[in-house]
Design a protein around this motif. Structure first.
Motif, PDB file in Angstrom:
ATOM      1  N   GLY A 126       0.774  -1.241   0.000  1.00 38.63           N
ATOM      2  CA  GLY A 126       0.000   0.000   0.000  1.00 38.63           C
ATOM      3  C   GLY A 126       0.803   1.287   0.000  1.00 38.63           C
ATOM      4  N   SER A 127       2.129   1.219   0.081  1.00 40.82           N
ATOM      5  CA  SER A 127       2.932   2.452   0.056  1.00 40.82           C
ATOM      6  C   SER A 127       2.867   3.103  -1.324  1.00 40.82           C
ATOM      7  CB  SER A 127       4.402   2.139   0.355  1.00 40.82           C
ATOM      8  OG  SER A 127       4.536   1.717   1.673  1.00 40.82           O
ATOM      9  N   PRO A 128       2.743   4.433  -1.358  1.00 41.19           N
ATOM     10  CA  PRO A 128       2.687   5.109  -2.650  1.00 41.19           C
ATOM     11  C   PRO A 128       4.033   5.090  -3.364  1.00 41.19           C
ATOM     12  CG  PRO A 128       2.731   6.711  -0.854  1.00 41.19           C
ATOM     13  CD  PRO A 128       2.627   5.359  -0.217  1.00 41.19           C
ATOM     14  N   LEU A 129       3.997   4.853  -4.663  1.00 39.00           N
ATOM     15  CA  LEU A 129       5.196   4.828  -5.504  1.00 39.00           C
ATOM     16  C   LEU A 129       4.901   5.619  -6.766  1.00 39.00           C
ATOM     17  CD1 LEU A 129       5.971   0.981  -5.371  1.00 39.00           C
ATOM     18  CD2 LEU A 129       7.023   2.755  -3.966  1.00 39.00           C
ATOM     19  N   GLN A 130       5.964   5.918  -7.491  1.00 37.97           N
ATOM     20  CA  GLN A 130       5.765   6.676  -8.724  1.00 37.97           C
ATOM     21  C   GLN A 130       6.758   6.216  -9.791  1.00 37.97           C
ATOM     22  OE1 GLN A 130       6.728  11.109  -9.480  1.00 37.97           O
ATOM     23  NE2 GLN A 130       4.963  11.059  -8.136  1.00 37.97           N
ATOM     24  N   LEU A 131       6.269   6.088 -11.010  1.00 33.27           N
ATOM     25  CA  LEU A 131       7.139   5.840 -12.159  1.00 33.27           C
ATOM     26  C   LEU A 131       6.983   6.994 -13.137  1.00 33.27           C
ATOM     27  CD1 LEU A 131       6.558   2.033 -12.789  1.00 33.27           C
ATOM     28  CD2 LEU A 131       8.821   3.088 -12.568  1.00 33.27           C
ATOM     29  N   THR A 132       8.091   7.450 -13.677  1.00 28.95           N
ATOM     30  CA  THR A 132       8.058   8.495 -14.695  1.00 28.95           C
ATOM     31  C   THR A 132       8.701   7.929 -15.951  1.00 28.95           C
ATOM     32  OG1 THR A 132       8.308  10.141 -12.953  1.00 28.95           O
ATOM     33  CG2 THR A 132       8.648  10.890 -15.214  1.00 28.95           C
ATOM     34  N   ARG A 133       7.944   7.985 -17.037  1.00 33.51           N
ATOM     35  CA  ARG A 133       8.388   7.344 -18.278  1.00 33.51           C
ATOM     36  C   ARG A 133       8.802   8.375 -19.321  1.00 33.51           C
ATOM     37  NH1 ARG A 133       4.510   3.498 -22.127  1.00 33.51           N
ATOM     38  NH2 ARG A 133       6.191   2.543 -23.341  1.00 33.51           N
ATOM     39  N   TYR A 134       9.928   8.135 -19.951  1.00 31.73           N
ATOM     40  CA  TYR A 134      10.335   8.911 -21.130  1.00 31.73           C
ATOM     41  C   TYR A 134      10.459   7.932 -22.284  1.00 31.73           C
ATOM     42  CZ  TYR A 134      11.287  12.774 -17.996  1.00 31.73           C
ATOM     43  OH  TYR A 134      11.143  13.775 -17.077  1.00 31.73           O
ATOM     44  N   ARG A 135       9.582   8.077 -23.258  1.00 34.16           N
ATOM     45  CA  ARG A 135       9.579   7.147 -24.392  1.00 34.16           C
ATOM     46  C   ARG A 135      10.690   7.529 -25.365  1.00 34.16           C
ATOM     47  NH1 ARG A 135       4.040   4.655 -25.653  1.00 34.16           N
ATOM     48  NH2 ARG A 135       2.690   5.416 -23.983  1.00 34.16           N
ATOM     49  N   GLY A 136      11.824   6.833 -25.210  1.00 31.95           N
ATOM     50  CA  GLY A 136      12.963   7.149 -26.067  1.00 31.95           C
ATOM     51  C   GLY A 136      13.064   6.253 -27.281  1.00 31.95           C
ATOM     52  N   GLY A 137      12.258   5.189 -27.315  1.00 35.46           N
ATOM     53  CA  GLY A 137      12.331   4.261 -28.435  1.00 35.46           C
ATOM     54  C   GLY A 137      11.956   2.867 -28.013  1.00 35.46           C
ATOM     55  N   ALA A 138      12.342   1.903 -28.849  1.00 35.20           N
ATOM     56  CA  ALA A 138      11.888   0.522 -28.659  1.00 35.20           C
ATOM     57  C   ALA A 138      12.816  -0.295 -27.774  1.00 35.20           C
ATOM     58  CB  ALA A 138      11.759  -0.150 -30.023  1.00 35.20           C
ATOM     59  N   LYS A 139      13.988   0.240 -27.424  1.00 34.73           N
ATOM     60  CA  LYS A 139      14.897  -0.529 -26.559  1.00 34.73           C
ATOM     61  C   LYS A 139      14.421  -0.478 -25.113  1.00 34.73           C
ATOM     62  CE  LYS A 139      19.063   0.494 -29.248  1.00 34.73           C
ATOM     63  NZ  LYS A 139      20.348   1.223 -29.115  1.00 34.73           N
ATOM     64  N   GLY A 140      14.828  -1.481 -24.344  1.00 34.39           N
ATOM     65  CA  GLY A 140      14.394  -1.563 -22.955  1.00 34.39           C
ATOM     66  C   GLY A 140      13.145  -2.415 -22.861  1.00 34.39           C
ATOM     67  N   ALA A 156      12.115   5.126  -0.557  1.00 35.05           N
ATOM     68  CA  ALA A 156      13.266   5.880  -0.041  1.00 35.05           C
ATOM     69  C   ALA A 156      13.393   7.252  -0.702  1.00 35.05           C
ATOM     70  CB  ALA A 156      14.551   5.093  -0.284  1.00 35.05           C
ATOM     71  N   SER A 157      12.547   7.529  -1.686  1.00 35.61           N
ATOM     72  CA  SER A 157      12.659   8.797  -2.415  1.00 35.61           C
ATOM     73  C   SER A 157      12.302   9.982  -1.528  1.00 35.61           C
ATOM     74  CB  SER A 157      11.710   8.769  -3.617  1.00 35.61           C
ATOM     75  OG  SER A 157      11.575  10.063  -4.174  1.00 35.61           O
ATOM     76  N   THR A 158      13.035  11.078  -1.701  1.00 34.60           N
ATOM     77  CA  THR A 158      12.703  12.302  -0.963  1.00 34.60           C
ATOM     78  C   THR A 158      11.412  12.923  -1.478  1.00 34.60           C
ATOM     79  OG1 THR A 158      14.124  13.541  -2.473  1.00 34.60           O
ATOM     80  CG2 THR A 158      15.104  12.811  -0.402  1.00 34.60           C
ATOM     81  N   GLU A 159      10.886  12.413  -2.582  1.00 32.21           N
ATOM     82  CA  GLU A 159       9.610  12.895  -3.116  1.00 32.21           C
ATOM     83  C   GLU A 159       8.419  12.136  -2.518  1.00 32.21           C
ATOM     84  OE1 GLU A 159       9.201  15.477  -5.867  1.00 32.21           O
ATOM     85  OE2 GLU A 159      10.924  15.820  -4.567  1.00 32.21           O
ATOM     86  N   MET A 160       8.708  11.061  -1.794  1.00 32.08           N
ATOM     87  CA  MET A 160       7.646  10.253  -1.194  1.00 32.08           C
ATOM     88  C   MET A 160       7.511  10.614   0.287  1.00 32.08           C
ATOM     89  SD  MET A 160       6.279   8.261  -3.436  1.00 32.08           S
ATOM     90  CE  MET A 160       6.536   9.028  -5.021  1.00 32.08           C
ATOM     91  N   PRO A 161       6.368  10.312   0.896  1.00 37.28           N
ATOM     92  CA  PRO A 161       6.198  10.629   2.325  1.00 37.28           C
ATOM     93  C   PRO A 161       7.259   9.914   3.155  1.00 37.28           C
ATOM     94  CG  PRO A 161       4.144   9.811   1.346  1.00 37.28           C
ATOM     95  CD  PRO A 161       5.204   9.643   0.311  1.00 37.28           C
ATOM     96  N   LEU A 162       7.782  10.594   4.187  1.00 38.74           N
ATOM     97  CA  LEU A 162       8.804   9.978   5.042  1.00 38.74           C
ATOM     98  C   LEU A 162       8.163   8.922   5.939  1.00 38.74           C
ATOM     99  CD1 LEU A 162      11.898  10.363   5.974  1.00 38.74           C
ATOM    100  CD2 LEU A 162      10.824  11.290   8.021  1.00 38.74           C
ATOM    101  N   THR A 163       8.664   7.694   5.846  1.00 39.36           N
ATOM    102  CA  THR A 163       8.218   6.634   6.760  1.00 39.36           C
ATOM    103  C   THR A 163       9.447   5.905   7.257  1.00 39.36           C
ATOM    104  OG1 THR A 163       8.021   5.072   4.903  1.00 39.36           O
ATOM    105  CG2 THR A 163       6.018   6.258   5.553  1.00 39.36           C
TER     106      THR A 163
END
Ligand SMILES: [Zn+2]
Length: 347
Positions: A17-31, A73-80
């Protein structure tokens, strides 16, 4: 400079239940390739605005579908307060699952750094990431060698001594604990004289030397407070426990609680190689004084002994320290190609 495609932000939850975040940059078909940051920072460490080319721009320029994770552990996420066991069991599997859902890809690649690498490898070794096909591990993975003077070993006692109910440490100014933060700054300034930045000195106190100063450009050094923030004390304690053990172990809750949780009085070890039979490239900065280069040397040797030479490579990054491998002014020339080329074989 490469102009990046618009970021796509995905908010989701870890398996507990901990909040997480993914940020996507579509650079192409690799990965698709997942980038996992360390503790007390955020995914921004891979895309500094102060570099001519940052790591995300580098991957996008070479055609990679690039995904930045902000885990707990991100500084953008709530401290727990959390142990790395919690994050390994809940964050990493959820992130890979989310990427696969969004892309339809059968498997993913990953570039993982520092505490993010330790946590990712705990999940891998536990068999929780069967859909990861290749990994680049930056600076540390399953074994931890720290310099004898590293404060991480003794740091744990500082908050107890001060007894002010502190729940985290931060290199930046802290409005909730201004007096402690001023005292911490004065102490760090007295101990570390390599520059005139109190933020930088507090960072050194917390983690050991994070970079070779000569590798950072002036603007990056002046804006360190944008990249670093609070790190909760339980995570610090867990990292210190692993530094003392020399390899990845579960959080030590104390004899009675260990017994209740795991059926044994001592914390469990993560040193099981059976799920690590995949291409892994280790990179260590030659002058790393946060995690000594022998850290990845030991993990690489341990895996080669278990599964043969073929799957595992290791590169020493000449003239580099710890975080300058991503934040360095000329990292795009020196270190990014080493990591990117490791991805190409399984792109
Ligand atoms: Zn400095």
């Amino acid at each position: 400079m490469v102009s990046l495609p618009s970021p796509e932000r995905h908010d989701f939850f870890a398996d507990d239940g901990s909040p997480l975040q993914l940020t996507r940059y579509r650079g192409g078909a690799k990965g698709p390739v997942l980038l996992v940051h360390g503790a007390g920072v955020w995914s921004g460490m891979f895309m500094l605005p102060t570099l001519e080319e940052n790591f995300v721009q580098h991957l996008v320029r070479h055609g990679y579908d690039t995904w930045l994770l902000d885990w707990r552990a991100s500084t953008e996420m709530p401290l727990t307060q959390f142990s790395l066991d919690d994050a390994a069991a809940n964050d990493m599997p959820a992130a890979v699952k989310k990427m696969r859902q969004m892309t339809g890809a059968p498997s993913v690649q990953a570039v993982v750094h520092c505490a993010g690498s330790v946590t990712f490898f705990m999940a891998l070794a536990s068999g929780l990431l069967p859909d990861v096909r290749a990994v680049v591990a930056s600076q540390v993975a399953m074994h931890q060698d720290v310099p004898p003077v590293t404060q991480i070993k003794s740091l744990m006692r500082v908050p107890e001594l001060l007894d002010i109910g502190l729940d985290s440490l931060s290199p930046t100014e802290d409005a909730q604990h201004p007096l402690f933060q001023a005292a911490f700054g004065a102490l760090a300034n007295a101990l570390h004289l390599e520059c005139d930045s109190t933020v930088c000195h507090r960072l050194t106190f917390m983690y050991g030397h994070l970079f070779q100063h000569a590798r950072l450009n002036r603007e990056t050094h002046a804006r360190l407070d944008e990249q670093f923030g609070r790190c909760n004390l339980q995570t610090f304690r867990h990292l210190a426990q692993m530094a003392r053990a020399g390899h990845s172990v579960g959080y030590d809750h104390g004899r009675a609680e260990n017994l209740r949780r795991h059926g044994q009085t001592t914390p469990r070890t993560y040193l099981h190689p059976e799920h690590l039979r995949l291409p892994i490239t280790f990179v260590s900065g030659e002058h790393n004084r946060t995690y000594l280069p022998t850290s990845t040397e030991r993990t690489c040797a341990w895996l080669r002994a278990a599964h043969g030479e073929g799957l595992y490579q290791r590169h020493l990054l000449e003239g580099y320290g710890h975080l300058d491998t991503f934040m360095g002014a000329t990292a795009a020339r020196d270190t990014y190609p080493v990591m990117r080329e490791a991805l190409e074989a399984t792109a």
